[in-house]
Structure formats: C-alpha cells, structure tokens
Design a protein around this motif. Structure first.
Motif, PDB file in Angstrom:
ATOM      1  N   SER A  17      25.178   6.663  34.662  1.00 14.23           N
ATOM      2  CA  SER A  17      26.006   7.736  35.234  1.00 14.23           C
ATOM      3  C   SER A  17      26.204   7.486  36.715  1.00 14.23           C
ATOM      4  O   SER A  17      25.277   7.066  37.405  1.00 14.23           O
ATOM      5  CB  SER A  17      25.288   9.077  35.044  1.00 14.23           C
ATOM      6  OG  SER A  17      25.912  10.067  35.845  1.00 14.23           O
ATOM      7  N   ILE A  18      27.413   7.727  37.225  1.00 13.55           N
ATOM      8  CA  ILE A  18      27.628   7.538  38.671  1.00 13.55           C
ATOM      9  C   ILE A  18      27.393   8.830  39.447  1.00 13.55           C
ATOM     10  O   ILE A  18      27.510   8.835  40.668  1.00 13.55           O
ATOM     11  CB  ILE A  18      29.020   6.964  39.020  1.00 13.55           C
ATOM     12  CG1 ILE A  18      30.148   7.892  38.577  1.00 13.55           C
ATOM     13  CG2 ILE A  18      29.184   5.568  38.421  1.00 13.55           C
ATOM     14  CD1 ILE A  18      31.451   7.625  39.314  1.00 13.55           C
ATOM     15  N   GLY A  19      27.040   9.919  38.799  1.00 13.62           N
ATOM     16  CA  GLY A  19      26.761  11.141  39.557  1.00 13.62           C
ATOM     17  C   GLY A  19      26.768  12.353  38.651  1.00 13.62           C
ATOM     18  O   GLY A  19      27.220  12.288  37.504  1.00 13.62           O
ATOM     19  N   ASP A  20      26.279  13.447  39.181  1.00 16.76           N
ATOM     20  CA  ASP A  20      26.134  14.660  38.375  1.00 16.76           C
ATOM     21  C   ASP A  20      27.430  15.475  38.364  1.00 16.76           C
ATOM     22  O   ASP A  20      27.490  16.572  38.926  1.00 16.76           O
ATOM     23  CB  ASP A  20      24.964  15.499  38.893  1.00 16.76           C
ATOM     24  CG  ASP A  20      23.633  14.817  38.623  1.00 16.76           C
ATOM     25  OD1 ASP A  20      23.606  13.900  37.774  1.00 16.76           O
ATOM     26  OD2 ASP A  20      22.631  15.177  39.269  1.00 16.76           O
ATOM     27  N   TYR A  21      28.440  14.902  37.765  1.00 16.77           N
ATOM     28  CA  TYR A  21      29.719  15.573  37.549  1.00 16.77           C
ATOM     29  C   TYR A  21      30.334  14.879  36.350  1.00 16.77           C
ATOM     30  O   TYR A  21      29.925  13.768  35.999  1.00 16.77           O
ATOM     31  CB  TYR A  21      30.635  15.459  38.778  1.00 16.77           C
ATOM     32  CG  TYR A  21      30.526  14.125  39.463  1.00 16.77           C
ATOM     33  CD1 TYR A  21      29.736  13.963  40.587  1.00 16.77           C
ATOM     34  CD2 TYR A  21      31.174  13.002  38.936  1.00 16.77           C
ATOM     35  CE1 TYR A  21      29.602  12.725  41.195  1.00 16.77           C
ATOM     36  CE2 TYR A  21      31.048  11.771  39.537  1.00 16.77           C
ATOM     37  CZ  TYR A  21      30.259  11.640  40.670  1.00 16.77           C
ATOM     38  OH  TYR A  21      30.112  10.413  41.257  1.00 16.77           O
ATOM     39  N   VAL A  22      31.292  15.531  35.713  1.00 19.38           N
ATOM     40  CA  VAL A  22      31.851  14.963  34.488  1.00 19.38           C
ATOM     41  C   VAL A  22      33.289  14.516  34.725  1.00 19.38           C
ATOM     42  O   VAL A  22      34.149  15.308  35.114  1.00 19.38           O
ATOM     43  CB  VAL A  22      31.776  15.977  33.322  1.00 19.38           C
ATOM     44  CG1 VAL A  22      32.357  15.368  32.049  1.00 19.38           C
ATOM     45  CG2 VAL A  22      30.331  16.412  33.089  1.00 19.38           C
ATOM     46  N   LEU A  23      33.533  13.226  34.520  1.00 17.85           N
ATOM     47  CA  LEU A  23      34.873  12.659  34.634  1.00 17.85           C
ATOM     48  C   LEU A  23      35.548  12.743  33.268  1.00 17.85           C
ATOM     49  O   LEU A  23      34.898  13.019  32.264  1.00 17.85           O
ATOM     50  CB  LEU A  23      34.776  11.198  35.076  1.00 17.85           C
ATOM     51  CG  LEU A  23      34.012  10.952  36.375  1.00 17.85           C
ATOM     52  CD1 LEU A  23      33.707   9.466  36.546  1.00 17.85           C
ATOM     53  CD2 LEU A  23      34.798  11.481  37.556  1.00 17.85           C
ATOM     54  N   ALA A  24      36.854  12.454  33.233  1.00 22.39           N
ATOM     55  CA  ALA A  24      37.573  12.519  31.957  1.00 22.39           C
ATOM     56  C   ALA A  24      37.267  11.307  31.081  1.00 22.39           C
ATOM     57  O   ALA A  24      37.545  11.306  29.887  1.00 22.39           O
ATOM     58  CB  ALA A  24      39.069  12.626  32.226  1.00 22.39           C
TER      59      ALA A  24
HETATM   60  N1  ADE Z   1      32.014   9.447  32.268  1.00 21.12           N
HETATM   61  C1  ADE Z   1      32.273  10.753  32.507  1.00 21.12           C
HETATM   62  N2  ADE Z   1      31.569  11.193  33.553  1.00 21.12           N
HETATM   63  C2  ADE Z   1      30.828  10.141  33.995  1.00 21.12           C
HETATM   64  C3  ADE Z   1      29.881   9.966  35.030  1.00 21.12           C
HETATM   65  N3  ADE Z   1      29.534  10.964  35.855  1.00 21.12           N
HETATM   66  N4  ADE Z   1      29.324   8.749  35.187  1.00 21.12           N
HETATM   67  C4  ADE Z   1      29.641   7.743  34.365  1.00 21.12           C
HETATM   68  N5  ADE Z   1      30.525   7.847  33.372  1.00 21.12           N
HETATM   69  C5  ADE Z   1      31.121   9.033  33.175  1.00 21.12           C
END
Ligand code: ADE
Length: 264
Positions: free
Chosen positions: A138-145
C-alpha cells in the motif's frame, strides 16, 4: 532492470515516457513493458471481473484472466531473467517505504499486477506466491480507484535509485528516509538565488561559506521540521545518534525522544 505492468488501463503509464524514468528507458537501464489485461479475456466483452462470493458491493477481478496474463508475461522472459518479484498494489498491503524501494531496486525483474474494483481474486496471489515472491503493498492510508497510480509511485521511487538514473549520483544519499545518519529526519528547507526575493531573505548562514555552520543549521532545521510535521518519526530517533546540540534543541522544543521512561 525489467519491469512488467499488467493493467486494464495501459494508458495510465504514459508518464513513464518522460523525465528521469523516460531517459532511463531510452538508455536501456529500465526495460518497461505495459500489458493490457483484457488481451487475456476471451468473451466478446473481454470481461475481467465478476461478483464477489459471499456478497457485498463491487466486483472482483477473475483469477483465470490474471493467471493467463501472468503466465504469458512470465513465461516470455524466463530464459533471460528467471522469475520476477510480483507486486500487487492494494490498500490492504504492507506499507511501501524507502526501505522497500531500495530492496526492489536490487531486483532484476519486477511484475506489477494492477487491481481495480474490489481487488484481484486472492487465489492469484496464493498461486504465484508458491513460485515467486509476491508482495501486496500500500502506498498510504487512503483508497485509490485502482493500483495504477500506486504503481507509478513505486516505479518512480525505485527507478531513481537505479545506478545512473539520477543526474547527481549523491542526490539519493541524504533523502529523508535513506539509511544512515539522517534516517528518520525530514530534509529542511532549501533556497537558491536571488538572495532576496519579494523582501524574503535567504538565511545568512547559507551565504557564509562556513561548511560546519551550514551543516549544523541544516540539522537544526531537519530536527525542527521532523518534530513539527512527523512527531512519530522524531520520537523514533535513536537517542545515541543525537549530539549535545541536538538534545538542547529538542529540550527547547519540549520534545522527548527514545523509549518511554518507565519511572513514571
Ligand atoms: N489501490 C487502491 N488504493 C491503494 C493504495 N492506497 N495503495 C496501493 N494500491 C492501492
């Protein structure tokens, strides 16, 4: 280094044609190959997802399509590179860090599997985990699409560490999170010419030519910035790495470093 990226949005990766990474690709330091996952989906709609077992919202990426894609990509290069290390970006993964970037930079071959929707059927990571190293990151505590932007982040962090990618070979040495004396310290502010801009002056010490004083000032700034912006990083500084001046500065900021005192 060879990098394979499998995604339903290959066009996300056009930034890899420019700047440092683009130049590294032109020079052959980096061999980046982006693949369309749907090339391995066989129905008319080129379907890559289905509803989740157990119910719930969203869709899950189908294992058969991923299996065929990974087999094709990995099989194609087996003779020259062995097996890749596979990276699956997901908000549920271990936190990506400078340390992991350094580890990945030492690999000859990375394969990034970009999930969309609710993610990839877990059996895919299981299946390939038996044959190669698989990391969910994970690259961080948030949610990407989806994982595409996370892969761009990781490729840039890894790519700039490869020998010959950065113009100045020393630029990566005092990165905020690089190992060494400045570990756990953020970099302080930087300045260039002119010496006065809109009435704002560059700190005198930087114009003094006194290397010792400049180094001390930079360290003070790094400590101050770390305490202000990342107190949890500052608290993890090894007290043995602090000199008398550092300790005085942290005292003045009323900041305590190192393990909790058990006496109270
Ligand atoms: N895909 C959706 N959110 C992500 C996140 N925070 N880090 C890595 N992959 C992701």
């Amino acid at each position: 280094m060879r990098l394979d990226i499998i995604s339903i949005f290959p066009e996300y990766f056009s930034p890899l044609d420019v700047s440092l990474i683009g130049k590294a690709r032109e020079r052959g330091t980096l061999d980046v190959r982006v693949h369309q996952l749907r090339d391995w989906a066989h129905d008319v709609h080129r379907t890559v997802d289905d509803t989740p077992y157990g119910g719930g919202p969203g869709m899950v990426m189908k294992p058969e399509v991923w299996g065929e894609a990974i087999d094709a990509v990995v099989g194609g290069g087996a003779a020259s590179h062995g097996t890749p290390r596979m990276i699956v970006p997901t908000p549920s993964g271990r936190p990506f860090s400078q340390e992991i970037a350094q580890e990945l930079a030492a690999e000859p071959w990375l394969l990034f599997a970009c999930g969309r929707y609710e993610g990839i059927d877990s059996r895919v990571m299981h299946e390939y985990g038996a044959r190669m190293r698989v990391d969910e990151l994970s690259i961080g505590d948030y949610v990407l699409a989806g994982g595409e932007v996370a892969v761009l982040v990781m490729v840039e962090a890894v790519g700039r560490l490869l020998p010959g990618v950065l113009g100045n070979a020393h630029s990566a040495v005092d990165d905020s999170f690089a190992p060494g004396a400045m570990r756990n310290l953020l970099e302080g502010p930087v300045y260039t010419k002119p010496p006065v801009w809109r009435g704002h002056e560059v700190p005198d010490v930087l114009l003094s030519g006194h290397h010792g004083k400049v180094a001390r000032w930079r360290r003070d700034q790094a400590l101050r910035r770390t305490v202000a912006n990342r107190p949890e990083l500052a608290a993890a500084i090894d007290p043995a790495t602090l000199d008398k001046h550092d300790r005085k500065l942290l005292d003045d900021l009323a900041f305590r470093v190192g393990p909790e005192d058990m006496a109270h």
